[in-house]
Design a protein around this motif. Structure first.
Motif, PDB file in Angstrom:
ATOM      1  N   GLU A  83     -88.711  -2.812  23.861  1.00 53.55           N
ATOM      2  CA  GLU A  83     -88.052  -3.711  24.817  1.00 53.55           C
ATOM      3  C   GLU A  83     -87.317  -2.961  25.928  1.00 53.55           C
ATOM      4  O   GLU A  83     -86.841  -3.580  26.875  1.00 53.55           O
ATOM      5  N   ARG A 180     -93.145 -27.555  33.635  1.00 60.85           N
ATOM      6  CA  ARG A 180     -93.016 -28.197  32.310  1.00 60.85           C
ATOM      7  C   ARG A 180     -92.235 -29.509  32.407  1.00 60.85           C
ATOM      8  O   ARG A 180     -92.568 -30.491  31.763  1.00 60.85           O
ATOM      9  N   LEU A 242     -89.494 -12.594  29.787  1.00 59.00           N
ATOM     10  CA  LEU A 242     -89.971 -13.593  28.829  1.00 59.00           C
ATOM     11  C   LEU A 242     -91.001 -14.530  29.461  1.00 59.00           C
ATOM     12  O   LEU A 242     -91.171 -15.672  29.028  1.00 59.00           O
ATOM     13  N   GLU A 246     -92.541 -18.276  28.212  1.00 60.54           N
ATOM     14  CA  GLU A 246     -92.362 -19.471  29.054  1.00 60.54           C
ATOM     15  C   GLU A 246     -93.711 -20.092  29.415  1.00 60.54           C
ATOM     16  O   GLU A 246     -93.866 -21.322  29.386  1.00 60.54           O
TER      17      GLU A 246
ATOM     18  N   THR B  27     -84.478  -5.969  19.864  1.00 63.90           N
ATOM     19  CA  THR B  27     -85.469  -5.389  18.959  1.00 63.90           C
ATOM     20  C   THR B  27     -84.828  -4.532  17.869  1.00 63.90           C
ATOM     21  O   THR B  27     -85.349  -4.421  16.769  1.00 63.90           O
ATOM     22  N   GLU B  28     -83.660  -3.955  18.188  1.00 68.72           N
ATOM     23  CA  GLU B  28     -83.023  -3.064  17.217  1.00 68.72           C
ATOM     24  C   GLU B  28     -82.209  -3.825  16.178  1.00 68.72           C
ATOM     25  O   GLU B  28     -81.935  -3.302  15.103  1.00 68.72           O
ATOM     26  N   SER B  57     -83.040 -10.983  23.483  1.00 62.20           N
ATOM     27  CA  SER B  57     -84.304 -10.486  24.046  1.00 62.20           C
ATOM     28  C   SER B  57     -85.457 -11.224  23.379  1.00 62.20           C
ATOM     29  O   SER B  57     -85.260 -12.110  22.538  1.00 62.20           O
ATOM     30  N   SER B  58     -86.650 -10.792  23.757  1.00 61.36           N
ATOM     31  CA  SER B  58     -87.852 -11.375  23.163  1.00 61.36           C
ATOM     32  C   SER B  58     -87.830 -11.243  21.635  1.00 61.36           C
ATOM     33  O   SER B  58     -88.146 -12.189  20.910  1.00 61.36           O
ATOM     34  N   ALA B  59     -87.432 -10.077  21.150  1.00 57.48           N
ATOM     35  CA  ALA B  59     -87.373  -9.877  19.698  1.00 57.48           C
ATOM     36  C   ALA B  59     -86.281 -10.750  19.081  1.00 57.48           C
ATOM     37  O   ALA B  59     -86.448 -11.286  17.970  1.00 57.48           O
ATOM     38  N   GLY B  60     -85.176 -10.926  19.784  1.00 55.99           N
ATOM     39  CA  GLY B  60     -84.106 -11.773  19.279  1.00 55.99           C
ATOM     40  C   GLY B  60     -84.532 -13.226  19.182  1.00 55.99           C
ATOM     41  O   GLY B  60     -84.213 -13.928  18.202  1.00 55.99           O
ATOM     42  N   VAL B  61     -85.276 -13.680  20.183  1.00 55.74           N
ATOM     43  CA  VAL B  61     -85.799 -15.048  20.153  1.00 55.74           C
ATOM     44  C   VAL B  61     -86.692 -15.240  18.934  1.00 55.74           C
ATOM     45  O   VAL B  61     -86.602 -16.241  18.214  1.00 55.74           O
ATOM     46  N   ARG B  62     -87.528 -14.247  18.689  1.00 52.58           N
ATOM     47  CA  ARG B  62     -88.421 -14.332  17.529  1.00 52.58           C
ATOM     48  C   ARG B  62     -87.628 -14.367  16.226  1.00 52.58           C
ATOM     49  O   ARG B  62     -88.000 -15.068  15.279  1.00 52.58           O
ATOM     50  N   MET B  86     -75.906 -17.058  28.890  1.00 52.49           N
ATOM     51  CA  MET B  86     -77.138 -16.263  29.028  1.00 52.49           C
ATOM     52  C   MET B  86     -78.122 -16.584  27.904  1.00 52.49           C
ATOM     53  O   MET B  86     -79.328 -16.775  28.139  1.00 52.49           O
ATOM     54  N   VAL B  90     -81.796 -18.534  28.379  1.00 50.79           N
ATOM     55  CA  VAL B  90     -83.064 -17.939  27.950  1.00 50.79           C
ATOM     56  C   VAL B  90     -83.819 -18.908  27.045  1.00 50.79           C
ATOM     57  O   VAL B  90     -85.014 -19.193  27.247  1.00 50.79           O
ATOM     58  N   ILE B  94     -87.445 -20.883  28.234  1.00 49.78           N
ATOM     59  CA  ILE B  94     -88.729 -20.691  27.548  1.00 49.78           C
ATOM     60  C   ILE B  94     -89.053 -21.865  26.624  1.00 49.78           C
ATOM     61  O   ILE B  94     -90.062 -21.842  25.917  1.00 49.78           O
TER      62      ILE B  94
END
Lengths: 691, 114
Positions: A83, A180, A242, A246, B27-28, B57-62, B86, B90, B94
């Motif tokens: 990341e 969307r 992201l 999205e 991610t971490e 982040s993307s990894a956090g969302v996952r 924030m 996010v 998404i």
């Protein structure tokens, strides 16, 4: 645990091992990331790693000689934070572009243009950087929609322009998220597919110029930087990288509302231009592979954009197929419209091929089997293949003949009645059903490239001065008519006529055999003030003005009703299960039933469609009659007779200003004729009245 | 460097298990987050507050999706709430708020969990 996933070497403090040679691009593997790239001309390759946004790399890792098989370099680097990582390649050639950091052609995320319109630093040495993507997503059981292609009603839209205007009132204007928010609107309208202008990463500053202090953008985006990466600047979340999530959410929700997603894709050229253009990726990696070059090494320009992708080189072919498969498998998109698709059928020396391997591969690829494949069947090198595009029974085409013939006829030109009848009935003179199937013709009257439908009847000439080319850009062959005054007017007669002509076009489009496509905003009279080439207009000129939806509510209602009408009559979609006894499936008429006037001066056409449909829970005979009077005088129309159990109902009369679509239609008595007004269209449907 | 803290506010015998996540969800930290929160799951409803998370982040969302899915598989009612701007933006951009049963306030979430 795999035994071949452990580090084998150390280079510059980084633990590494040979990567995944069967892959291209970057892939997360246990403990590390595999980076793989092709080049037939590079003597050596170095992986360049940056922390996000940093100007200088934190690592340069040369691929050891043993990390190369054939023309593929592959290496796994361990212990990286995916990341906080951007990457590229240095490649050492004999020739040009040495020392330039190159973008991975297979990069699934690209940073550098994360926020639309945010200028990069002038001297940024590596402006487009690859990022590592996580492809997993919560799809909730979604997959590409499997509805029959015959049911397509395509809505062509620009992601940013669709909601950027303040009148759209969405929370995230100009983005995937903004689009969307408009899904309920699209569902209400009734379209079954949305075709998005290019969303592969491109540079909105490509070809940037300022004229009179006005900035011009590469707004449409027909200039790809990376084929595997979604346009980050179209994502509200692009600044957080992201965009993938999205966009996938958008696709999933469109599917949940029965709307397919078709991407307008540009494989015919790239953003690298000709000899004077920037070196971003392909040029520096292996230009002989990726581009069609003249014998002396210059760029052929069949695209009109400086270079031409070498689409039928086996390596490029593989990349294009991999790309399409990726968008189908990972983004669940339902199909593609190929810009200047004739280039995809040119050989490595630029000559048109009878049996182009790339097109054949697309037609037969297992993952693309259900995908919509639409060709813009011409290119800028003079190849025009409408009706003759190598289709393998799979490809559809933008039917430019439909657009031109209908435009000319509906504005009152003579000599077109027979051609227009052919267009309305499926263009079988161009697309033989035996070879091309039922859905070869994409019928359209307007698209992004040209006038909007409102402007088609408001302007005789293009008005492109705002583009900064002294009105020399854009087509001069618009077949438009301003109805008596150029541009905006308050003349009520002219405005009435314009509204009627817009409805005429919609009525014919949605009752024609073939796949209808409309331009976003036409359903509420959107205007570009006569600009027919808004490619550079990231402004209110090209953004949809949603305030017109209220002002032109009658136009919207008409489009909506016509779409619903089309769906209710399967024979218009070539989906009828049978034909009523004694009737042909399609018949042509004139002012007299069963008498079509083929003379050059005829401007009155009648077309009757006969089939079967479901009504009140049972299958019944079904008839639809389309009457067009493109003449400036009214004509009395005699409709063909129906079986004794049925009578005609007048569903559409565009002379009716406020309610051109009759929700409670009036019936015609047997043998009764109908006075069709000047420059008007009528649609009748059969009503069952019992035995 | 992703630093994450999982703060447990209630005891096991309370009617709702309340957890506050703080720090960066990236991610971490995401892998540890998943395992720690999932290990805290019992048969109680669970409320996960994001009010002290300042980055995702993307990894956090996952990670949040994995937690939501794990709770669903275990039959545990779970709500997320109270995200900082924030993090909220996010998740909103998404379109993930509905997927993780997010509520704007802890009170709203608690009312659904009781």
């Amino acid at each position: 645990m795999r035994i071949d996933m452990a580090p084998t070497d150390v280079c510059g403090g980084f633990r590494i091992r040979p990567g995944i040679f069967l892959d291209r691009g970057a892939r997360i593997v246990p403990g590390g990331i595999s980076f793989s790239v092709y080049s037939s001309t590079a003597k050596s390759c170095t992986l360049v790693l940056f922390h996000n946004g940093e100007r200088d790399p934190f690592a340069l890792i040369p691929y050891p000689e043993s990390y190369r098989i054939g023309n593929v370099f592959a290496m796994i680097v361990f212990d990286l934070n995916d990341e906080n990582l951007e990457y590229g390649f240095y490649m050492e050639h004999d020739g040009e572009h040495a020392g330039q950091c190159l973008l991975d052609p297979y990069a699934k995320l690209i940073s550098g243009r994360d926020v639309w319109g945010k200028l990069p630093e002038e001297d940024e040495p590596f402006p487009y950087r690859g990022r590592v993507a996580r492809d997993d997503f919560e799809w909730e059981g979604d997959c590409p929609l499997r509805t029959p292609a015959q049911e397509l009603i395509i809505y062509e839209a620009h992601v940013r322009g669709f909601t950027k205007h303040a009148s759209s009132k969405v929370k995230y204007p100009g983005t995937y998220a903004g689009l969307r928010e408009k899904i309920p609107y699209l569902k209400d309208l009734g379209i079954t597919a949305i075709e998005l202008l290019p969303i592969f990463e491109f540079d909105e500053f490509d070809g940037r110029k300022n004229a009179d202090g006005v900035p011009y953008f590469n707004y449409w985006g027909y200039s790809t930087v990376g084929f595997f990466a979604p346009k980050a600047g179209y994502a509200a979340s692009g600044k957080y990288s992201l965009q993938m999530e999205e966009l996938k959410t958008l696709v999933k929700l469109l599917h949940q509302n029965g709307i397919k997603v078709i991407l307008d894709v540009v494989f015919n050229h790239t953003a690298e231009g000709d000899e004077t253009g920037p070196c971003i990726s392909f040029k520096g990696i292996d230009k002989k592979t990726y581009y069609i070059l003249t014998p002396d090494g210059r760029y052929y320009n069949f695209s009109g954009c400086g270079n031409t992708m070498n689409c039928n080189h086996p390596v490029v072919r593989d990349m294009i197929i991999a790309c399409l498969r990726y968008w189908i498998a990972e983004y669940h998109v339902d199909g593609f419209r190929f810009d200047l698709a004739s280039i995809l059928g040119r050989s490595q020396d630029g000559a048109p091929m009878a049996n182009p391997p790339l097109l054949e591969m697309m037609a037969y690829d297992p993952l693309l089997k259900d995908a919509v494949l639409i060709a813009e069947a011409w290119d800028a090198g003079g190849l025009y293949q409408v009706g003759s595009f190598p289709s393998y029974g799979r490809w559809m085409e933008w039917n430019g003949r439909y657009r031109d013939d209908l435009r000319r006829f509906l504005r009152g030109e003579e000599g077109l009645a027979a051609s227009v009848a052919a267009r309305i009935t499926g263009s079988e003179d161009i697309y033989d059903r035996r070879w091309r199937g039922d859905v070869a013709s994409i019928n359209f009257i307007t698209c992004h490239d040209g006038f909007t439908l409102w402007d088609l009847y408001s302007y005789n000439e293009k008005h492109n001065a705002a583009n900064g080319w002294n009105d020399t850009d854009g087509s001069n062959d618009n077949f438009s008519w301003n109805c008596g005054q150029e541009g905006d007017t308050r003349d009520p007669e002219i405005l009435r006529l314009r509204r009627r002509l817009v409805k005429n076009a919609a009525a014919v489009l949605f009752t024609s055999v073939g796949i209808p496509m409309l331009l976003a905003g036409d359903e509420f009279g959107n205007s570009q003030q006569g600009n027919n080439n808004a490619y550079c207009q990231d402004s209110e000129l090209s953004w949809l003005d949603w305030s017109l939806l209220e002002k032109n509510r009658d136009i919207y209602a008409f489009f909506r009703h016509m779409i619903a009408f089309r769906k209710a009559h399967p024979m218009l979609q070539r989906m009828s299960k049978g034909v009523p006894a004694g009737y042909p499936p399609i018949s042509l008429h004139g002012t007299q039933a069963w008498h079509f006037d083929y003379s050059g001066c005829n401007r009155v056409i009648g077309v009757m469609f006969a089939g079967r449909c479901m009504a009140d829970g049972e299958e019944r005979d079904d008839f639809v009659y389309l009457g067009i009077n493109a003449h400036w005088e009214a004509h009395r129309i005699q409709l063909p007779g129906l079986p004794k159990t049925m009578q005609w109902q007048v569903v559409v009369d565009t002379m009716d200003e406020k309610h051109a679509f009759h929700e409670t239609p009036e019936s015609l008595k047997e043998g009764e004729s109908f006075l069709l007004g000047p420059r008007a269209v009528m649609v009748c449907a059969s009503q069952f009245v019992g035995s | 460097m992703g630093v994450l803290c999982v703060e447990i506010l209630t005891e096991r015998d309370d009617s709702i298990r309340k957890i506050v996540l703080s720090g960066r969800l990236d991610t971490e930290s995401s892998q540890e987050l998943c395992s720690r929160v999932c290990n805290l799951m019992t048969d109680q409803p669970m409320l996960v507050s994001l009010k002290k998370c300042n980055y995702i982040s993307s990894a956090g969302v996952r990670a949040l999706l994995v937690i939501a899915r794990e709770a669903k598989e275990k039959g545990i009612k779970l709500r997320f709430s109270d995200a900082q701007p924030m993090v909220y933006d996010v998740l909103d951009m998404i379109g993930f708020l509905p997927l993780i049963e997010y509520r704007d306030t802890a009170a709203e979430a608690e009312a659904e969990l009781l």
